[in-house]
Scaffold this motif. Structure first.
Motif, PDB file in Angstrom:
ATOM      1  N   LEU A   2       0.818  -1.207   0.000  1.00 46.79           N
ATOM      2  CA  LEU A   2       0.000   0.000   0.000  1.00 46.79           C
ATOM      3  C   LEU A   2       0.861   1.271   0.000  1.00 46.79           C
ATOM      4  CD1 LEU A   2      -3.182   0.256   0.604  1.00 46.79           C
ATOM      5  CD2 LEU A   2      -2.340   1.244   2.709  1.00 46.79           C
ATOM      6  N   PRO A   3       0.581   2.242  -0.876  1.00 45.04           N
ATOM      7  CA  PRO A   3       1.393   3.465  -0.844  1.00 45.04           C
ATOM      8  C   PRO A   3       1.012   4.311   0.376  1.00 45.04           C
ATOM      9  CG  PRO A   3      -0.345   3.656  -2.497  1.00 45.04           C
ATOM     10  CD  PRO A   3      -0.497   2.308  -1.878  1.00 45.04           C
ATOM     11  N   ARG A   4       1.938   4.422   1.311  1.00 45.28           N
ATOM     12  CA  ARG A   4       1.663   5.245   2.496  1.00 45.28           C
ATOM     13  C   ARG A   4       1.996   6.691   2.205  1.00 45.28           C
ATOM     14  NH1 ARG A   4       4.560   5.474   6.598  1.00 45.28           N
ATOM     15  NH2 ARG A   4       6.146   3.863   6.393  1.00 45.28           N
ATOM     16  N   GLY A 175     -13.881   8.857   4.612  1.00 44.72           N
ATOM     17  CA  GLY A 175     -13.604   9.647   3.414  1.00 44.72           C
ATOM     18  C   GLY A 175     -12.106   9.855   3.202  1.00 44.72           C
ATOM     19  N   LEU A 176     -11.262   9.252   4.048  1.00 40.03           N
ATOM     20  CA  LEU A 176      -9.805   9.366   3.856  1.00 40.03           C
ATOM     21  C   LEU A 176      -9.394   8.418   2.730  1.00 40.03           C
ATOM     22  CD1 LEU A 176      -8.482   9.193   7.552  1.00 40.03           C
ATOM     23  CD2 LEU A 176      -8.581  11.217   6.090  1.00 40.03           C
ATOM     24  N   GLU A 177      -8.495   8.850   1.888  1.00 38.39           N
ATOM     25  CA  GLU A 177      -7.982   7.937   0.858  1.00 38.39           C
ATOM     26  C   GLU A 177      -7.277   6.773   1.540  1.00 38.39           C
ATOM     27  OE1 GLU A 177      -5.570   9.714  -2.052  1.00 38.39           O
ATOM     28  OE2 GLU A 177      -7.076  11.241  -2.528  1.00 38.39           O
ATOM     29  N   PRO A 178      -7.249   5.591   0.902  1.00 38.64           N
ATOM     30  CA  PRO A 178      -6.641   4.429   1.571  1.00 38.64           C
ATOM     31  C   PRO A 178      -5.227   4.698   2.100  1.00 38.64           C
ATOM     32  CG  PRO A 178      -7.751   3.719  -0.415  1.00 38.64           C
ATOM     33  CD  PRO A 178      -7.846   5.208  -0.409  1.00 38.64           C
ATOM     34  N   GLY A 179      -4.413   5.400   1.321  1.00 40.21           N
ATOM     35  CA  GLY A 179      -3.036   5.678   1.777  1.00 40.21           C
ATOM     36  C   GLY A 179      -3.040   6.546   3.031  1.00 40.21           C
ATOM     37  N   ALA A 180      -3.961   7.524   3.068  1.00 37.93           N
ATOM     38  CA  ALA A 180      -4.045   8.420   4.231  1.00 37.93           C
ATOM     39  C   ALA A 180      -4.564   7.648   5.439  1.00 37.93           C
ATOM     40  CB  ALA A 180      -4.966   9.597   3.919  1.00 37.93           C
ATOM     41  N   ALA A 181      -5.598   6.811   5.189  1.00 35.35           N
ATOM     42  CA  ALA A 181      -6.159   6.017   6.292  1.00 35.35           C
ATOM     43  C   ALA A 181      -5.096   5.069   6.851  1.00 35.35           C
ATOM     44  CB  ALA A 181      -7.375   5.235   5.807  1.00 35.35           C
ATOM     45  N   ALA A 182      -4.305   4.478   5.933  1.00 32.89           N
ATOM     46  CA  ALA A 182      -3.253   3.552   6.379  1.00 32.89           C
ATOM     47  C   ALA A 182      -2.208   4.290   7.213  1.00 32.89           C
ATOM     48  CB  ALA A 182      -2.594   2.890   5.178  1.00 32.89           C
ATOM     49  N   SER A 183      -1.820   5.473   6.754  1.00 32.34           N
ATOM     50  CA  SER A 183      -0.795   6.229   7.495  1.00 32.34           C
ATOM     51  C   SER A 183      -1.320   6.638   8.866  1.00 32.34           C
ATOM     52  CB  SER A 183      -0.408   7.487   6.716  1.00 32.34           C
ATOM     53  OG  SER A 183      -0.102   7.149   5.402  1.00 32.34           O
ATOM     54  N   PHE A 184      -2.607   6.973   8.905  1.00 39.23           N
ATOM     55  CA  PHE A 184      -3.220   7.366  10.187  1.00 39.23           C
ATOM     56  C   PHE A 184      -3.265   6.159  11.132  1.00 39.23           C
ATOM     57  CE2 PHE A 184      -7.252   8.707  12.526  1.00 39.23           C
ATOM     58  CZ  PHE A 184      -6.571   9.601  13.352  1.00 39.23           C
ATOM     59  N   LEU A 185      -3.673   4.998  10.593  1.00 40.69           N
ATOM     60  CA  LEU A 185      -3.724   3.788  11.425  1.00 40.69           C
ATOM     61  C   LEU A 185      -2.329   3.434  11.959  1.00 40.69           C
ATOM     62  CD1 LEU A 185      -6.198   1.423   9.517  1.00 40.69           C
ATOM     63  CD2 LEU A 185      -6.502   2.376  11.806  1.00 40.69           C
ATOM     64  N   LEU A 186      -1.324   3.626  11.094  1.00 39.96           N
ATOM     65  CA  LEU A 186       0.044   3.305  11.533  1.00 39.96           C
ATOM     66  C   LEU A 186       0.490   4.211  12.688  1.00 39.96           C
ATOM     67  CD1 LEU A 186       2.018   2.544   8.267  1.00 39.96           C
ATOM     68  CD2 LEU A 186       1.645   1.006  10.189  1.00 39.96           C
ATOM     69  N   LEU A 187       0.101   5.485  12.606  1.00 43.63           N
ATOM     70  CA  LEU A 187       0.458   6.399  13.712  1.00 43.63           C
ATOM     71  C   LEU A 187      -0.248   5.964  14.993  1.00 43.63           C
ATOM     72  CD1 LEU A 187       0.521  10.073  12.345  1.00 43.63           C
ATOM     73  CD2 LEU A 187       2.411   8.507  12.724  1.00 43.63           C
ATOM     74  N   LEU A 188      -1.545   5.641  14.863  1.00 40.96           N
ATOM     75  CA  LEU A 188      -2.310   5.211  16.055  1.00 40.96           C
ATOM     76  C   LEU A 188      -1.706   3.933  16.639  1.00 40.96           C
ATOM     77  CD1 LEU A 188      -5.931   5.824  14.723  1.00 40.96           C
ATOM     78  CD2 LEU A 188      -4.903   7.002  16.662  1.00 40.96           C
TER      79      LEU A 188
END
Ligand SMILES: Cc1cc2nc3c(=O)[nH]c(=O)nc-3n(C[C@H](O)[C@H](O)[C@H](O)COP(=O)(O)O)c2cc1C
Length: 475
Positions: A2-4, A175-188
């Protein structure tokens, strides 16, 4: 893969750089220090950009290489990883050119998490949001980082995670793009604020792990925040309000004009008693009896004298760095603060009217506060119930803390210290009561609202933190 979205890296606003002849000293107050001997131009450039914020790891490396064409990029990335492991970096996720969420690392060693995108994730039950001067933050006592929610839509994304989400469903709902959602999940996940679910729907750490199942939210938070380790807030006897607010005096203003002078025991006579210290230690036990021969006011006075009277109060002395009045009692207290006051709900004591009293520790007097009304009777009844006795104790002693006396001085650990002080006093009460052949028993629960009602004291100014029963008979 996935492109983060790449994170923007920066130092925490409190980070400082000091320089001597040959080395740089990078320090994050309250936490890490890193000595960088013989810093190269590329390292200096990298550090400058981290202080300025706003660059990704690749951009930082490029800027560093620009400063020194001969620099080895592997060494620059390695240095960045070292800063990350030391917990010195903040990671900001930018969306549409604006900060969305920033993970501020507060303890080391630290590593960004790795997630399996086939799994579902949900907020940890230990994670919580609160307002700070910097805005809304999310914290979790399991993790070593704090998340600043820069954009209000980050709050809405977090709201979706109150239920279990896959990357895809989080992206759809928020509504977050998958890359944005993935980056957010990684931070959490890097702050341990989310937990993965197993196929049967249980959260891996919190429902499957028998250790974690037994932790309550507030207990784990209290543990982590009142100890050093996984936070970088001020800690210890910092005199944090020096020059800002005056410290509370050691002795309270009189609470009543109706005062009962207590007899002072004769130390010399006691020194000739045959009672031996180790016998007292050996014989100490909890005795849950009442309704027999009541305690006398002389016994009560002697008991209080050996437990809690003020033997000495030392005045403030700025030159000696004694910023608040220190006091001495028979039992010890952290910082010689002695924030604990004793309140006596007397149900049965010979020569003492039933009622609520305050023990004036300096003058060794009882101050009459009120007769036994509903709240005082309810406190006695609570004590009876939680000790399984058939009648209330002769005297219920409530340990109340003057919170600000200690929290003026101590950062992060004030309440934990008060509980330690209460424990110290419990033991002193047990030993003195045993030596005086009284019936002592500590209590593990009490109603602080009832105490506030009974005394009229403000819940946040002075309130009960412990209870102890004492009665006349010790068989
Ligand atoms: C912090 C603390 C809380 C306690 N709470 C209660 C209580 O609520 N009710 C009670 O009957 N005994 C209570 N006790 C007394 C314990 O039950 C007792 O110390 C324990 O059973 C061991 O017995 P011993 O004190 O005779 O050695 C408490 C003791 C401590 C130290």
């Amino acid at each position: 893969m996935l492109p983060r979205y790449p994170y923007t890296l920066s130092f925490k606003s409190t980070a400082k750089l000091e320089e001597d002849d040959s080395a740089l000293l990078l320090c994050v107050p309250e936490r890490s220090r890193l000595r960088i001997a013989a810093p190269t131009p590329s390292i200096r450039t990298l550090l400058e950009h981290l202080f300025a914020g706003g660059m990704t790891d690749d951009q930082l490396c490029e800027a560093a290489m620009h400063a020194d064409k001969n620099a080895d990029p592997a060494k620059i990335y390695f240095f960045l990883e070292k800063l990350a492991a030391y917990g010195m970096l903040c990671y900001t996720l930018n969306l549409e050119g604006k900060p969305f969420a920033t993970l501020q690392v507060v303890a080391s060693p630290f590593k960004l998490a790795d997630l399996d995108w086939e799994e579902s994730y949900q907020l940890s039950r230990f994670a919580y949001l609160r307002r700070t001067e910097d805005g809304m933050i999310m914290e979790c006592p399991l993790g070593k980082a704090v998340m600043l929610l820069n954009d209000p839509t980050a709050l809405s994304a977090i709201n979706h995670l109150t239920k279990s989400c896959t990357l895809e469903s989080l992206s759809d709902q928020s509504g977050l793009e998958p890359g944005a959602a993935a980056s957010f999940l990684l931070l959490l996940a890097s702050g341990q604020m989310i937990d993965a679910q197993n196929p049967s729907g249980n959260l891996l750490t919190e429902q499957e792990n028998t250790t974690m199942r037994q932790w309550e939210f507030h207990d784990l938070l209290f543990h982590s925040r009142s100890r050093l380790g996984r936070h970088d807030y001020g800690f210890g006897p910092t005199s944090r309000f020096l020059g800002i607010l005056p410290p509370l005096p050691a002795v309270k203003e009189p609470m009543s004009g109706r005062r009962i002078k207590l007899q002072e025991p004769n130390l010399e006579k006691r020194q000739h008693d045959s009672i031996n210290f180790f016998t007292v230690v050996e014989e100490r036990k909890s005795v849950r009896v009442s309704g027999g021969t009541p305690i006398t006011v002389a016994q009560l006075g002697e008991f209080l004298y050996w437990v809690a009277r003020f033997k000495q109060i030392y005045p403030v002395d700025m030159e000696q760095k004694a910023f608040y009045e220190n006091c001495v009692r028979p039992c010890p207290s952290a910082g010689a603060v002695h924030e604990i006051e004793l309140y006596l709900t007397v149900s049965n004591c010979s020569e003492l009217e039933p009622g609520l009293y305050h023990y004036a520790s300096l003058s060794h007097e009882l101050e009459w506060l009120s007769e036994l009304k509903e709240p005082q009777k309810a406190m006695l009844e609570d004590a009876r119930l939680c000790s399984y006795m058939t009648s209330p104790p002769d005297v219920l002693i409530t340990l109340a803390a003057r919170f600000q006396r200690l929290s003026w001085q101590y950062a992060s650990m004030a309440y934990a210290t008060m509980l330690r002080n209460a424990g110290v006093m419990y033991q002193q009460m047990y030993l003195v009561a045993t030596a005086l052949k009284l019936a002592p028993c500590a209590l593990g629960r009490g109603n602080s609202d009832l105490f506030a009602e009974a005394t009229g004291l403000d819940y946040c100014v002075e309130n009960s933190i412990g209870e102890f029963m004492i009665s006349g008979q010790n068989h």
